[in-house]
Design a protein around this motif. Structure first.
Motif, mmCIF file in Angstrom:
data_model
loop_
_atom_site.group_PDB
_atom_site.id
_atom_site.type_symbol
_atom_site.label_atom_id
_atom_site.label_comp_id
_atom_site.label_asym_id
_atom_site.label_seq_id
_atom_site.Cartn_x
_atom_site.Cartn_y
_atom_site.Cartn_z
ATOM 1 N N ILE A 61 10.975 2.767 -1.444
ATOM 2 C CA ILE A 61 9.921 1.843 -1.849
ATOM 3 C C ILE A 61 9.048 2.522 -2.894
ATOM 4 C CG2 ILE A 61 7.856 0.625 -1.098
ATOM 5 C CD1 ILE A 61 9.154 0.151 1.555
ATOM 6 N N ASP A 62 8.981 1.928 -4.079
ATOM 7 C CA ASP A 62 8.146 2.479 -5.142
ATOM 8 C C ASP A 62 6.708 1.976 -5.047
ATOM 9 O OD1 ASP A 62 10.330 3.820 -6.101
ATOM 10 O OD2 ASP A 62 10.884 2.254 -7.523
ATOM 11 N N ASP A 63 6.546 0.668 -4.803
ATOM 12 C CA ASP A 63 5.217 0.054 -4.729
ATOM 13 C C ASP A 63 4.882 -0.191 -3.262
ATOM 14 O OD1 ASP A 63 2.870 -1.359 -4.963
ATOM 15 O OD2 ASP A 63 3.572 -2.597 -6.629
ATOM 16 N N LEU A 64 4.163 0.737 -2.653
ATOM 17 C CA LEU A 64 3.849 0.618 -1.229
ATOM 18 C C LEU A 64 2.925 -0.562 -0.960
ATOM 19 C CD1 LEU A 64 3.880 1.604 1.685
ATOM 20 C CD2 LEU A 64 2.076 3.234 1.091
ATOM 21 N N ALA A 65 1.937 -0.778 -1.809
ATOM 22 C CA ALA A 65 0.969 -1.853 -1.563
ATOM 23 C C ALA A 65 1.652 -3.211 -1.511
ATOM 24 C CB ALA A 65 -0.110 -1.830 -2.642
ATOM 25 N N GLN A 66 2.531 -3.483 -2.466
ATOM 26 C CA GLN A 66 3.207 -4.770 -2.518
ATOM 27 C C GLN A 66 4.153 -4.951 -1.330
ATOM 28 O OE1 GLN A 66 5.360 -5.392 -6.139
ATOM 29 N NE2 GLN A 66 6.181 -7.377 -5.533
ATOM 30 N N SER A 67 4.942 -3.923 -1.017
ATOM 31 C CA SER A 67 5.883 -4.018 0.104
ATOM 32 C C SER A 67 5.150 -4.127 1.437
ATOM 33 C CB SER A 67 6.805 -2.796 0.107
ATOM 34 O OG SER A 67 7.537 -2.699 -1.090
ATOM 35 N N PHE A 68 4.043 -3.415 1.560
ATOM 36 C CA PHE A 68 3.285 -3.452 2.808
ATOM 37 C C PHE A 68 2.642 -4.823 3.015
ATOM 38 C CE2 PHE A 68 -0.235 -1.743 5.599
ATOM 39 C CZ PHE A 68 0.611 -1.362 6.618
ATOM 40 N N GLN A 69 2.175 -5.434 1.948
ATOM 41 C CA GLN A 69 1.597 -6.765 2.051
ATOM 42 C C GLN A 69 2.667 -7.792 2.403
ATOM 43 O OE1 GLN A 69 -0.269 -8.121 -1.536
ATOM 44 N NE2 GLN A 69 -1.111 -9.973 -0.619
ATOM 45 N N ALA A 70 3.846 -7.675 1.801
ATOM 46 C CA ALA A 70 4.931 -8.609 2.096
ATOM 47 C C ALA A 70 5.404 -8.503 3.543
ATOM 48 C CB ALA A 70 6.103 -8.357 1.152
ATOM 49 N N ALA A 71 5.171 -7.355 4.171
ATOM 50 C CA ALA A 71 5.566 -7.149 5.565
ATOM 51 C C ALA A 71 4.428 -7.437 6.531
ATOM 52 C CB ALA A 71 6.071 -5.722 5.749
ATOM 53 N N ASP A 72 3.442 -8.233 6.098
ATOM 54 C CA ASP A 72 2.308 -8.583 6.955
ATOM 55 C C ASP A 72 1.547 -7.352 7.414
ATOM 56 O OD1 ASP A 72 2.638 -11.278 6.727
ATOM 57 O OD2 ASP A 72 3.732 -11.519 8.607
ATOM 58 N N TYR A 73 1.513 -6.329 6.565
ATOM 59 C CA TYR A 73 0.763 -5.109 6.846
ATOM 60 C C TYR A 73 1.218 -4.458 8.155
ATOM 61 C CZ TYR A 73 -2.155 -7.285 3.315
ATOM 62 O OH TYR A 73 -2.587 -7.891 2.155
ATOM 63 N N SER A 74 2.528 -4.454 8.366
ATOM 64 C CA SER A 74 3.102 -3.871 9.586
ATOM 65 C C SER A 74 4.264 -2.964 9.212
ATOM 66 C CB SER A 74 3.580 -4.972 10.534
ATOM 67 O OG SER A 74 4.325 -4.418 11.612
ATOM 68 N N TRP A 75 4.191 -1.706 9.620
ATOM 69 C CA TRP A 75 5.293 -0.777 9.372
ATOM 70 C C TRP A 75 6.518 -1.135 10.198
ATOM 71 C CZ3 TRP A 75 5.512 2.698 5.521
ATOM 72 C CH2 TRP A 75 4.325 3.085 4.921
ATOM 73 N N LYS A 76 6.317 -1.656 11.385
ATOM 74 C CA LYS A 76 7.460 -2.074 12.211
ATOM 75 C C LYS A 76 8.233 -3.197 11.529
ATOM 76 C CE LYS A 76 5.311 -0.724 16.586
ATOM 77 N NZ LYS A 76 4.773 -1.166 17.898
ATOM 78 N N THR A 77 7.491 -4.145 10.944
ATOM 79 C CA THR A 77 8.157 -5.214 10.206
ATOM 80 C C THR A 77 8.876 -4.663 8.987
ATOM 81 O OG1 THR A 77 6.447 -6.768 10.921
ATOM 82 C CG2 THR A 77 7.797 -7.417 9.042
#
Length: 538
Positions: free
Chosen positions: A248-264
């Motif tokens: 993952i290059d863009d953590l902010a974008q990927s984290f938002q797309a995952a509902d701010y959940s690392w498990k997701t």
């Protein structure tokens, strides 16, 4: 309450069609009746033709994340507990093998038959070993051997250190008990146990790999030099089992797309482990995601951006109630005792090897003399603190080889470019047939043991260079000058002439910045397979 359109219309008709403005109530009734008539005249809507999708609740934002149900990452520690059984088995077999070897040697060579485990001395010896073996298992658990995955050489170092310390304690207790004992039995039991632990752990890893449970799908977070180095490091240690499947290059974008959940996020990419390798600003912006990572208790590792800084000699210092860690340098090269051990090791190994290999050295010297007329070749090289010395080799080239080289490079531009890049030639016209053989087998460098004995070189270190090569080292030449050149080194066991000169400089600099006695042991152990395989030698 529903309105009756007909009754409302009749009531208005009774009042007349042209009501006066003086009757506002009747005017309102008429307007209401007209509105209801318009609504009544509209065609009815067939519900079967409408969209049957459920309506959103008022003020409810649509769901933007993935539809997969988050899952818990796979437990990575339970499978490591198999190493406890492997270590226990190795300790038991190490003790029995040591007893067998000591009994045979003492019986055959010394005529002693008192190595009986049922005797008083044997029972004392056995009880001490059992107690210390339990202590070893507890120490391994305390040190994370059964919870963390370690690179092979790091794990081996910890095992050897623990077994050596246990041997010292065992010897002290055995001497304090004032019972007759076999020193060979005592020492070899811990040596065999160390070998057994390393071997049985490797076997257990193979079992887990065969069962498909050792591989860990890994999510790499970050981009740039830190992330690239982390990827290469994990790829260089396949025994760890960490397989990077997504980066993952863009953590902010990927984290938002995952509902701010690392498990997701792990569920989306099918991973069970996370490696965070962020640089600079990206690391600063990742404050909230990293805090959430701790809350969700997902196994992870962090690769800090320590480019061109020591990774071994940095001692972490923490502060109570502060999220700050200071990495303080503690270089072994700045301590006199490790350097004294290294120099003592060089003297012992070089003197012993020269004595043992003296017949081979004499034969090689004779063959080379018959081939080119002179057995030894001496060339000025740079050593410790930039001092020059005469580096010895068996001659592998024809006489007046420098003039032949210049003529060859003038006629072959491709060879000239190769020489300019690596200072080596795969097809060097100066090298004789016998010279090619001793170069590929590294036998031409055996006379450098004399340089080691004299203190001009070391067994392990950067390869000696000439003055002209200092330009390629640039500022890294300072690292080169801090140690003695080596008979073998990190460059030799990492590809030798198959790597570029820039990579060679980087390896030499890394070795000096992260020097330790254990790294010297690692390089020596890796040297013998490289010599036999002749990888990168020409």
């Amino acid at each position: 309450m529903p309105l009756d359109v007909k009754s409302a219309t009749a009531k208005i008709n009774r009042t007349g069609t042209s009501p006066s403005p003086s009757y506002p109530y009747e005017m309102a009734e008429k307007r209401l009746a007209q509105t209801l008539n318009e609504l009544h005249a509209q065609p009815k809507i067939d519900k079967s033709e409408t969209n049957t999708a459920p309506q959103q609740e008022p003020h409810q934002e649509p769901h933007q994340g993935p539809q997969q149900e988050p899952r818990l990452p796979r437990d990575l520690t339970s499978q490591l507990y198999g190493f406890i059984v492997a270590d226990q088995l190795a300790l038991v077999l190490g003790f029995l093998c040591a007893w067998t070897v000591a009994a045979v040697i003492n019986t055959v060579f010394f005529g002693r038959h008192e190595l009986n485990t049922l005797s008083t001395g044997g029972i004392v010896r056995l009880s001490q070993f059992v107690v210390l073996a339990c202590g070893v298992i507890m120490w391994f658990e305390r040190s994370g051997h059964y919870r963390l995955r370690m690179p092979f050489w790091m794990e081996t170092k910890k095992v050897v250190e623990t077994m050596g310390f246990a041997m010292l304690i065992n010897g002290f207790l055995q001497s304090a008990s004032r019972t007759d004992f076999s020193r060979l039995w005592l020492m070899s039991s811990w040596i065999f146990a160390a070998i057994g632990i390393i071997l049985f752990r490797s076997v257990w890893r193979q079992v887990l790999r065969y069962r498909g449970t050792w591989r860990v799908p890994t999510l790499l977070v970050g981009h740039g030099e830190t992330a690239d180095e982390a990827r290469l490091a994990l790829a260089s240690e396949p025994s760890l089992g960490y397989d990077i499947v997504t980066q993952i290059d863009d953590l902010a974008q990927s984290f938002q797309a995952a509902d701010y959940s690392w498990k997701t996020l792990c569920t989306i990419h099918g991973t069970d482990y996370i490696v965070v390798a962020l640089d600079g600003e990206a690391l600063v912006r990742a404050k909230q995601p990293l805090m959430q990572l701790m809350r969700e208790q997902i196994p992870f590792s962090v690769s800090p951006p320590l480019h061109y800084l020591p990774v071994l000699d940095m001692m972490p210092l923490y502060f109570f109630n502060r999220d700050v860690t200071l990495l303080t340098r503690n270089s072994g090269l700045d301590r006199p005792f490790p350097r004294m051990i290294k120099r003592t090791f060089d003297i012992v190994v070089s003197a012993t090897t020269l004595l043992v290999l003296s017949p081979l050295l004499l034969i090689l010297a004779l063959l080379v003399k018959l081939d080119v007329g002179s057995a030894l070749y001496s060339h000025r090289r740079l050593g410790l603190n930039g001092k020059t010395f005469s580096c010895l080799k068996f001659r592998s080239m024809r006489m007046n080889s420098e003039a032949a080289l210049q003529r060859y490079l003038a006629k072959n531009p491709q060879a000239a470019a190769e020489w300019q890049s690596t200072r080596k030639l795969r097809r060097d016209p100066r090298v004789t047939k016998l010279g090619a053989f001793i170069r590929r087998s590294s036998l031409d460098e055996l006379p450098q043991l004399i340089n080691v004995l004299k203190g001009e070189m070391s067994i392990v270190g950067p390869r000696p260079i000439v003055v002209a090569e200092t330009e390629k080292y640039d500022n890294n030449i300072v690292d080169y000058y801090r140690v003695r050149p080596g008979l073998t080194g990190l460059w030799q066991v990492s590809g030798r002439n198959n790597v570029s000169y820039g990579q060679r400089v980087r390896m030499d600099s890394w070795y000096v910045r992260n020097w330790s006695l254990w790294h010297d042991v690692m390089i020596i152990c890796k040297t013998f397979p490289v010599i036999f395989k002749r990888h990168g030698a020409y």
